[in-house]
Design a protein around this motif. Sequence first.
Motif, short mmCIF file in Angstrom:
data_model
loop_
_atom_site.label_atom_id
_atom_site.label_comp_id
_atom_site.label_asym_id
_atom_site.label_seq_id
_atom_site.Cartn_x
_atom_site.Cartn_y
_atom_site.Cartn_z
N GLY A 41 56.78 34.82 14.88
CA GLY A 41 56.15 36.11 14.66
C GLY A 41 55.46 36.61 15.91
O GLY A 41 55.62 37.77 16.31
N HIS A 42 54.69 35.73 16.56
CA HIS A 42 54.00 36.12 17.80
C HIS A 42 55.02 36.49 18.87
O HIS A 42 54.84 37.45 19.61
CB HIS A 42 53.16 34.94 18.32
N ARG A 81 49.67 36.56 4.66
CA ARG A 81 50.40 36.27 5.90
C ARG A 81 51.85 36.78 5.81
O ARG A 81 52.34 37.47 6.71
CB ARG A 81 50.40 34.76 6.14
N TYR A 100 50.06 40.14 15.06
CA TYR A 100 50.69 39.30 14.05
C TYR A 100 49.61 38.40 13.45
O TYR A 100 48.90 37.72 14.18
CB TYR A 100 51.79 38.45 14.69
N GLU A 104 51.77 25.11 8.28
CA GLU A 104 51.41 26.53 8.44
C GLU A 104 51.24 27.24 7.11
O GLU A 104 50.67 28.32 7.06
CB GLU A 104 52.44 27.25 9.31
N GLY A 154 58.33 29.93 12.34
CA GLY A 154 57.06 30.24 11.69
C GLY A 154 56.21 31.25 12.47
O GLY A 154 56.71 32.22 12.99
N ASP A 155 54.91 30.96 12.54
CA ASP A 155 53.98 31.89 13.16
C ASP A 155 54.34 32.16 14.62
O ASP A 155 54.21 33.27 15.11
CB ASP A 155 52.56 31.32 13.11
#
Lengths: 321, 851
Positions: free
Chosen positions: B147-148, A47, A16, B798, B143-144
Amino acid sequence: MFGVSINNIIDIDQKYYSMEDYQGDVPRWCPGCGDNGILTAAQRLCREEQLPPEKTVFVSGIGCSSRFPHYMNTYGFHGLHGRALPIAEGVKIRRPDLHVFVNMGDGDCCSIGTAHWIHAIRFNMNMVVMMHDNGIYGLTKKQASPTSPKGTKSNTSPKGSYLDALNPTATTLGVQNVSFVAQAVEWIPELLYEIIRQAYKHKGFSFIRIMQRCPHYTPAMFDPLMSNPENLVMVTHENGMQMSDALKKVYKNVVTHDPSDMSQANYYANMTDKMPVGILYKNENVPCYEELRKPERTVTAKLKQEALEKEFDKFGIMPTE
Amino acid sequence: MKNEEKKGRENAAVSGSEAESSDLLAALDQFSQNSAITNAADDSGEMQEKGESPYVLKIEDAQTSTASSEEIKYNHLKFHLTGQAEKETSTVPSIDKMLPALSYPFLNSNLRYDFPVIIKNTNWINSLKDFIDLQANENSLTGDEKGHFQRTLLKLEKIIKELIAKKSIADFREIWKNAAKILLDSQNSKPQNNDNVKSVLNDISESIDPASKILSFASENASQVIQASRLHSWYKQMSKHVSEIEDLVLKLSHIKEAGLSSSSDQYSAEALHETMGKTGEEEVDFDSLSEIVGKSLKQDILPESRLKRIESVLNTLNNWLKILSSSENSEKYLAKLEADTVQKALSLYKKEKDELINLFKAIRIARLEKEHRYDESKHDPFFAGFSALYLAEDEWACLPPVLLFFNASKIKGGDKADLIDILSSNMPVKVVLIVDDLYNSSTVYDESSYAPGWSAVLGKMVLSLNNCFVLQFPLSHAVQLQDEISNGILFHGPTLYSVYDGYTSVKTGIDPYLKSASASESRAFPLFSFNPANGQTWADAFSLEKSSQNEAIWPSGKILLKDGDKTNEQLLHFSLADFLTGIDRYHAHFLPVGRSEWHDEMVNITDYIDPDFKNSSTSVPYIAMADEKGTLYRVVVSKTLCNLCLNARNLWRNLQELGGINNSFVTKKVAEEQKILTQKMETELEKIKTNHNADMQRTIEDLTNEIIANIAGGLLSDEMISLTSASSAPAIPKEKPSKKTESTNSEPKAAEEKEKQAVAEEDDEEEMAFNDPYIDTPLCTSCNDCMNVNSQMFGYDENRQAFVKDPKAGTFKELVTAAEKCPVKIIHPGKPLNPNEPGLDELVKIAEKYN
C-alpha cells in the motif's frame, strides 16, 4: 472524453493507513476478553476500506464494551448509559459524510437504551451498530442483563434469573423500517470481519449482535457453542455472508438463506436449539432518515454567524434615548 | 470502480459519459477511497464550507441587469449577425481567460493521461501511467508495505512528469533513477521504510531496457513514435530471416575455407616454409617439397568464379547480419531512411529497393551454393536478370519503409503536388504530416469566411486514392492507436499519418495534450483509419471505431452545476466552436455573457445548427464556458463561426456515412422497404378482416339455427340430465410413488461413506502433527493472553492476529501456559526445544492436549 477518463485524477498526497494508525490507547479489558477480537475486526475494516481517521466516529454508551472509542485512533464519543444511539444519530444527521459506528453492550442497548434502540431501527440512519452481547453486566460486577439466559445466577438474581432472555435479533426484525440484521460470534474472526464489512457496505442501520465471551463472570456461557461447531448454523448466501472453504471444514452446518426473505429471517432469529451466524436480513430499499430530512438549504459559516448574531442581539443592551 | 459502490457516493461527479476503465484505480481501488472525486460527492454543508470541489461548476447568483431584456436580446443578436456589440458592463472575464466547460475538470495537474510515453522498452510504446500501474501490482511487496509503495510510485510518476516536462525526450532509465533519488531524499524522515522501497525501485530501474526513451507531449515526438513503430515492425519482420542467413553464412564460409585450403597457393614453397617455421629451414628443400605435395593435389579445387561469387554473397549477407545483430544497429540503419522532400524519399526508396533485391538474390545464390547445385550455365543468366518481380510477398514486406516528414505549415507548393503523386503510387513510403495549422492556415481567409486548412482535410482527400493507408489522429491518442500505427508501417503501399499535435497557438493554461484530444473530440480533426489491406469495401477498410462517441454528431459529457444551494447534473455537447475558442484569431467571434443577461432566446449551438431544430429569427446560439474559478458563462457565437460549425458537422456526417453510421442510402432504402411492407400488411389486414367478418356472419347464423333446434328439442332431454350429473363425480386420490422410499434408504449410506472419508482425512491430519510450536493465526481473537505471557515469543501480524514469532525467546513452560490460557485453544506448543528444562515430563503431558 479527450481520450482519458476523469477518474484518472487522483490525490497522490493521500496517506495510506495501516492498522497501527487506528490503534488508540492500550485496551484495558480483562485478559481473554472477547471485546479484543471485535476491536481488531473494526480496525481491520478501517484499514481495508482506508477510512480516514478524521472521517470516522465511534460512539458508545456505558459498559465494558463502551470503552471501545478509547482504543480507536479516530473520533469517538463515550456517551451516557443507553444513549449511544441518539448521540450517533445527532452526529450522522449533521455530518452525513462521516462513517459512524456504534458499540453497545447488552445492558446498554436492551435495557436502559431500549427506547432509543427501537426508534433508531425505525429511523434507519446509515451506521454500523455492534451490540456486544455477553449476557451479563460486567463493568458493575455481575448483574443479570435482559439477555442473560433464564436461571443465570448473579448478584441481582442469586437464585437464578426468572425470565426468559430477550432475543435482540428477533426484536430488531419486528420493528418497522428494519434494513439489516446480523448475528456474529467473536471467536471466529474471519466471519466477524466479514459480517462487519457487509454491515459497513450496507446503506442504512446495520445491527449486528455479536456473541462475546466474558472470561470473568460468564466464562462458560458459550462453551456449548465453542466446543461443538455443530451448534452453530452458518447462514450463507451470495448476497449475504460468505465463508472460506477452510472454515467450512470446521463448521459443517452451513445453510443458504436469502437475506431478503423476511419470514425465513424470522425463523432463524427465533431458533432456540442452535445459534445462527450470518446475515439474517438485508433490505437496501428502506429510506434513510438523514436523506429524508436532508436540509434544502446549505448551512454555511456565514449563515450560522448571522443566526447567532441575531440571537445575541436579543440580549444586547439597546442604547437609551 | 469500487468507490462508486461505497455508501452515499452515488452522486460522484464524473464528467464524460464513457466509462473508460481506469487501470490505476482498479489497481488501487482498495486504497483510493478518499480520492478527490469522492470528496466531490460529499455534499454536506461542512464540505462546502471547506472549499469548492474543482469538479463542480457553479453559476453566479441571479442579479437583475441594468439593461432591459429587450436591449440585451438586441445586443446579442447584433453580435451574432455582425460581430459588433456594445461593451459589456458587467465583470465578465474575457474569452482568453476561459475554457470550454467540458474540458474544465480535465485541467488538473494530477490527471493521469497517456503521456509521457516510453518507447523501445519491452513494448514499442507504453504510457508511463501503465508502466507505473504494472510496477504497482507486480512486485515482491505485500500487505501494508505494498500500500505504501503504491502511493510512492504515484509520487514518483509525478516527479518523472515534472522532470520530462523540461525536455521533450530523455533516457528513461536515467530519468527513473533521478526521480527515485529525488523522491527518497524527500522522504528521509522515515528511513526504516525506505530500504525496501529503495531496493524495489532499484530492481525496476535495472529491468528497464537501456535503449528505452521517455517522451513528453511535444510536436517533434510524433516522428519519434512513428520511428519506434517502424523499428519494431521491421525488426520483427526481418528476424524471421536472421537464422537462415546465419546458417547460410556458416555453410558458405566452410565451403570457402575448404576451397582455399585445397588451392595450389597452399602448397607453394613460401606457404610450406611458413607452416614449418624456423626448425626445418636448413634441412628441407621447400621447392622440391612443393613439387611433391603439388602432385598429390586434388583435382576439384574451387574454380575462381565460384570463389568470387561466394565471397560476394558472403559480403552481402554479413553486412545484413551486422545491421540485424541488434536493434541499435537496425535503428542506425533505418535512421538513414528519412526524408523531408518527396524527391529525396524517392531516391532513398530506389536505393533501398536495390539493397533488398541484392539481399534476397544473395540468399538464393547461397541456398544453391550450400548444396553445390549452382550451375553457371543455367543460373548465371537467371540471376543476371534478377529484379523486384522475383521477390515473394513476404520478402517484399522486408523492405524498410522510407519515412517522409512534413510540417503542414512549412510545406512548399511543389511538394504538395508531389505528395499526391507519391501517395497514389504503390511505393511503401510512409508520409508523416504534422498538422500544426488546423483552422489556422492563413492562405485563404477573410473575416467572413474561414477554411479549416489544407492539411486538416488532406486525410479525407487521400481516401479517394483508394490504395493508400490513411490514419488521421491527434497525437494524444498515440498509445491507444498503437496497433493502427503498426498496421500502417506494415502496409505494403503508401501510408499517410496525419497527426495533430495540439501545439499551435497554445493558450496558456491548456495542456497541449488536452488541446490535441479536443480537436478530434470537436470533429475539427476526426479520428479515422483506412486500411486497404483489410478489404476494398468501405465497411472493411474504413473505421471510425476509435473516435469517441462516433455514433453521435457531437460528443457529450455531463458536468455538475451548482446553482446557489442546489447541484444539478447537466448534459453538454462539445462542438467545433468549443475547440475554436482556443485559437486567437477567432476570439472576436465570441461574446461571453454573465448570468444576469441570460435569456430564453439563447439556444445551444449544437441545436442551433441542427437542420431539424426550429429556430426563431431572433434565436442566438451560445456555448458553455468556464473561467479559472469554475464559474459558468454562456458565450454567444457569431454567425460566421456557426457556418464553420455547420461545415464541420457536414464533413463529420459524411465520414459517419462512410463508416456505416446513419448511412443516408440505407436510411432511404429502409424507409422505402418499410412503406412497401406497411402497405402489404394493410392489404393483408383488410383481407383478413373481410374474411373474418364473413366467417362471423356465418357462425352467428349457424349458432342461431342450432339454438333454435335445441329449444325445439326440449330442455329436459336425456342428454341434458347426463351432463349435469357428470360434474359431481368424486376425484380418485393418487397413490404416492414407491421409488422415493428407495432413494431415502440410499441417502444415509452415502452420508455414512462421506463421514468415513472425513474421519480418514482427519486421521491424516493428526498424523502430521508438528514438532515446532505454531498458532492457527486466522482463528486468533487478539485477546492479548499469549502476548501477556511472553511478548518476545509471540507477535501480531498485520491483521493483529498472533503467531509464534520466536520459539527460542522463552521456555517451553511459557508455551504451554499460553496454550492453556488461550481462550480459543489455537496455540500448539509442539515438542520442547531444550531437553534440559526442569519439569519437562509433566509439561509434555499437558502439551499433548493442545498439539
